[in-house]
Design a protein around this motif. Structure first.
Motif, PDB file in Angstrom:
ATOM      1  N   ASP A  55       0.842  -1.200   0.000  1.00 53.99           N
ATOM      2  CA  ASP A  55       0.000   0.000   0.000  1.00 53.99           C
ATOM      3  C   ASP A  55       0.880   1.254   0.000  1.00 53.99           C
ATOM      4  O   ASP A  55       1.484   1.606   1.018  1.00 53.99           O
ATOM      5  N   ILE A  56       0.922   1.914  -1.148  1.00 55.66           N
ATOM      6  CA  ILE A  56       1.817   3.074  -1.323  1.00 55.66           C
ATOM      7  C   ILE A  56       1.392   4.216  -0.400  1.00 55.66           C
ATOM      8  O   ILE A  56       2.228   4.904   0.185  1.00 55.66           O
ATOM      9  N   LYS A  57       0.060   4.368  -0.237  1.00 52.31           N
ATOM     10  CA  LYS A  57      -0.412   5.492   0.597  1.00 52.31           C
ATOM     11  C   LYS A  57      -0.036   5.268   2.064  1.00 52.31           C
ATOM     12  O   LYS A  57       0.228   6.221   2.790  1.00 52.31           O
ATOM     13  N   GLU A  58      -0.030   4.016   2.488  1.00 48.36           N
ATOM     14  CA  GLU A  58       0.355   3.717   3.873  1.00 48.36           C
ATOM     15  C   GLU A  58       1.864   3.923   4.077  1.00 48.36           C
ATOM     16  O   GLU A  58       2.310   4.391   5.125  1.00 48.36           O
ATOM     17  N   MET A  59       2.642   3.585   3.046  1.00 45.30           N
ATOM     18  CA  MET A  59       4.103   3.657   3.199  1.00 45.30           C
ATOM     19  C   MET A  59       4.644   5.069   3.021  1.00 45.30           C
ATOM     20  O   MET A  59       5.676   5.422   3.611  1.00 45.30           O
ATOM     21  N   ALA A  60       3.960   5.873   2.177  1.00 43.20           N
ATOM     22  CA  ALA A  60       4.523   7.161   1.741  1.00 43.20           C
ATOM     23  C   ALA A  60       5.091   8.028   2.881  1.00 43.20           C
ATOM     24  O   ALA A  60       6.200   8.543   2.765  1.00 43.20           O
ATOM     25  N   PRO A  61       4.379   8.189   4.004  1.00 50.92           N
ATOM     26  CA  PRO A  61       4.903   9.105   5.038  1.00 50.92           C
ATOM     27  C   PRO A  61       5.915   8.487   5.995  1.00 50.92           C
ATOM     28  O   PRO A  61       6.427   9.180   6.866  1.00 50.92           O
ATOM     29  N   GLN A  62       6.212   7.214   5.851  1.00 48.00           N
ATOM     30  CA  GLN A  62       7.051   6.524   6.847  1.00 48.00           C
ATOM     31  C   GLN A  62       8.507   6.962   6.742  1.00 48.00           C
ATOM     32  O   GLN A  62       9.013   7.228   5.650  1.00 48.00           O
ATOM     33  N   THR A  63       9.170   6.966   7.889  1.00 42.54           N
ATOM     34  CA  THR A  63      10.601   7.269   7.914  1.00 42.54           C
ATOM     35  C   THR A  63      11.394   5.962   7.911  1.00 42.54           C
ATOM     36  O   THR A  63      10.834   4.880   8.121  1.00 42.54           O
ATOM     37  N   TYR A  64      12.688   6.117   7.734  1.00 38.67           N
ATOM     38  CA  TYR A  64      13.563   4.946   7.830  1.00 38.67           C
ATOM     39  C   TYR A  64      13.359   4.247   9.177  1.00 38.67           C
ATOM     40  O   TYR A  64      13.226   3.023   9.247  1.00 38.67           O
ATOM     41  N   MET A  65      13.324   5.050  10.260  1.00 44.54           N
ATOM     42  CA  MET A  65      13.236   4.438  11.586  1.00 44.54           C
ATOM     43  C   MET A  65      11.895   3.742  11.791  1.00 44.54           C
ATOM     44  O   MET A  65      11.835   2.700  12.443  1.00 44.54           O
ATOM     45  N   ASP A  66      10.808   4.305  11.202  1.00 45.17           N
ATOM     46  CA  ASP A  66       9.506   3.613  11.270  1.00 45.17           C
ATOM     47  C   ASP A  66       9.625   2.225  10.643  1.00 45.17           C
ATOM     48  O   ASP A  66       9.166   1.230  11.199  1.00 45.17           O
ATOM     49  N   MET A  67      10.218   2.195   9.453  1.00 46.84           N
ATOM     50  CA  MET A  67      10.305   0.933   8.703  1.00 46.84           C
ATOM     51  C   MET A  67      11.188  -0.068   9.433  1.00 46.84           C
ATOM     52  O   MET A  67      10.854  -1.234   9.584  1.00 46.84           O
ATOM     53  N   TYR A  68      12.322   0.448   9.927  1.00 48.66           N
ATOM     54  CA  TYR A  68      13.281  -0.432  10.585  1.00 48.66           C
ATOM     55  C   TYR A  68      12.720  -0.952  11.911  1.00 48.66           C
ATOM     56  O   TYR A  68      12.778  -2.154  12.205  1.00 48.66           O
ATOM     57  N   ALA A  69      12.143  -0.035  12.704  1.00 46.51           N
ATOM     58  CA  ALA A  69      11.629  -0.430  14.025  1.00 46.51           C
ATOM     59  C   ALA A  69      10.510  -1.455  13.888  1.00 46.51           C
ATOM     60  O   ALA A  69      10.423  -2.401  14.667  1.00 46.51           O
ATOM     61  N   ALA A  70       9.657  -1.268  12.886  1.00 45.48           N
ATOM     62  CA  ALA A  70       8.547  -2.212  12.690  1.00 45.48           C
ATOM     63  C   ALA A  70       8.996  -3.458  11.936  1.00 45.48           C
ATOM     64  O   ALA A  70       8.232  -4.414  11.805  1.00 45.48           O
ATOM     65  N   ASP A  71      10.215  -3.450  11.425  1.00 41.61           N
ATOM     66  CA  ASP A  71      10.711  -4.515  10.528  1.00 41.61           C
ATOM     67  C   ASP A  71       9.642  -4.774   9.453  1.00 41.61           C
ATOM     68  O   ASP A  71       9.167  -5.894   9.266  1.00 41.61           O
ATOM     69  N   TRP A  72       9.279  -3.670   8.786  1.00 42.80           N
ATOM     70  CA  TRP A  72       8.176  -3.643   7.811  1.00 42.80           C
ATOM     71  C   TRP A  72       8.269  -4.829   6.836  1.00 42.80           C
ATOM     72  O   TRP A  72       9.353  -5.085   6.310  1.00 42.80           O
ATOM     73  N   PHE A  73       7.193  -5.528   6.630  1.00 39.05           N
ATOM     74  CA  PHE A  73       7.056  -6.689   5.741  1.00 39.05           C
ATOM     75  C   PHE A  73       7.553  -8.000   6.352  1.00 39.05           C
ATOM     76  O   PHE A  73       7.359  -9.058   5.751  1.00 39.05           O
TER      77      PHE A  73
END
Ligand code: CAA
Length: 258
Positions: A67-85
């Motif tokens: 979901d591009i709209k969900e990902m668009a505002p995320q920061t590196y730290m958001d992605m890393y902390a959540a271990d996105w995917f």
């Protein structure tokens, strides 16, 4: 009977069918949908009455990506902390055979979800691609690894660097999909295929899946040794006795999953 918000879950005999259901976003894979798919697939995996699982989408889209709209505002730290995917690994760990029945767009995470299944049945309308490069990102649910293993370096590199899509015929030609089916017959064909798989011995199917998957994780010699040990272990099952006795007696085997 479905209690999920982003998918439909049905049982057809011994087959569980998970239908991605976010039509307003062409089944874009947001976090909630991932949790629904993983929860449904793992619950089907625990149910010993289920011998095969189908994951499918709509006529228009299997899934048009993460979901591009969900990902668009995320920061590196958001992605890393959540271990996105990372949660998708729980789907890859499902032991029951999983078929992706793909019509329409299977792009980005959609293509990756299809490849995460054990094999893909494609409608003649299916379109596969990893267009992440056009968004300033790269595949993140295994696309660079699974597409390369499925179709080889040259084609995977071209697909991932250009972001172009390939149709069902090209996908079949290069080994990404097992078979092409007319779009109108896709679900019926997937159900017939899954029902055939589920009519055999479930523990033996699990061993077969484990053996094929080992081909992607081991050397050839190790893989062949692993296969041979699993093959030997089938002789500890009642289903091996029944399957071979039925052949000799010229009758249909009655497997008991034991
Ligand atoms: N994420 C969020 N929303 C999406 C989406 C996505 N991946 N794909 C489509 N949608 C939404 C659209 O925004 C649109 O919503 P609105 O009506 O609210 O505007 C709706 O679904 C219908 O889409 P279109 O109007 O764009 O439909 P179309 O038929 O004109 O085009 C399409 C279809 C070519 C698939 C186009 O939607 C598209 O290019 N989608 C994005 C494909 C993509 O880039 N996927 C990769 C995502 S990144 C990723 O997946 C990372 C990873 O590795 C996991």
């Amino acid at each position: 009977m479905s209690t999920y918000e982003n998918i439909l879950l049905e049982r057809h005999g011994r087959v569980g069918v998970i239908t991605l259901n976010r039509p307003e976003a062409l089944n874009a894979l947001n976090d909630a949908l991932m949790h629904d798919v993983v929860a449904a697939a793992t619950s089907l995996d625990r149910d010993t009455r289920i011998g095969a699982i189908i994951i499918t989408g709509s006529e228009r889209a299997f899934a048009a990506g993460a979901d591009i709209k969900e990902m668009a505002p995320q920061t590196y730290m958001d992605m890393y902390a959540a271990d996105w995917f990372a949660g998708w690994a729980d789907l890859a760990a499902v032991r029951t055979p999983v078929i992706a029945a793909v019509a329409g767009h299977a792009l980005g995470g959609g293509c990756e979800l299809a490849m995460l299944c054990d094999f893909i049945l494609a409608a003649d309308t299916a379109k596969f691609g990893q267009p992440e490069i056009k968004l300033g990102v790269i595949p993140g649910i295994g696309g660079s690894q699974r597409l390369t293993r499925a179709i080889g370096k040259a084609k995977a590199m071209e697909m991932i660097l250009t972001g172009r899509t390939m149709g069902a015929e090209e996908a079949e030609r290069c080994g990404l999909v097992a078979r092409i089916v007319p779009a109108a017959d896709l679900l019926a064909d997937a159900l017939a295929t899954a029902t055939a798989i589920a009519s055999r011995s479930l523990p033996i199917a699990l061993l077969a899946k484990e053996a094929v998957n080992a081909a992607f994780e081991t050397t050839l010699a190790e893989g062949i040794r692993f296969e041979r040990r699993l093959f030997h272990s089938t002789f500890a099952t009642e289903d091996q006795k029944e399957g071979m006795a039925a052949f000799v007696e010229k009758r249909t085997p009655a497997f008991t999953n034991r």
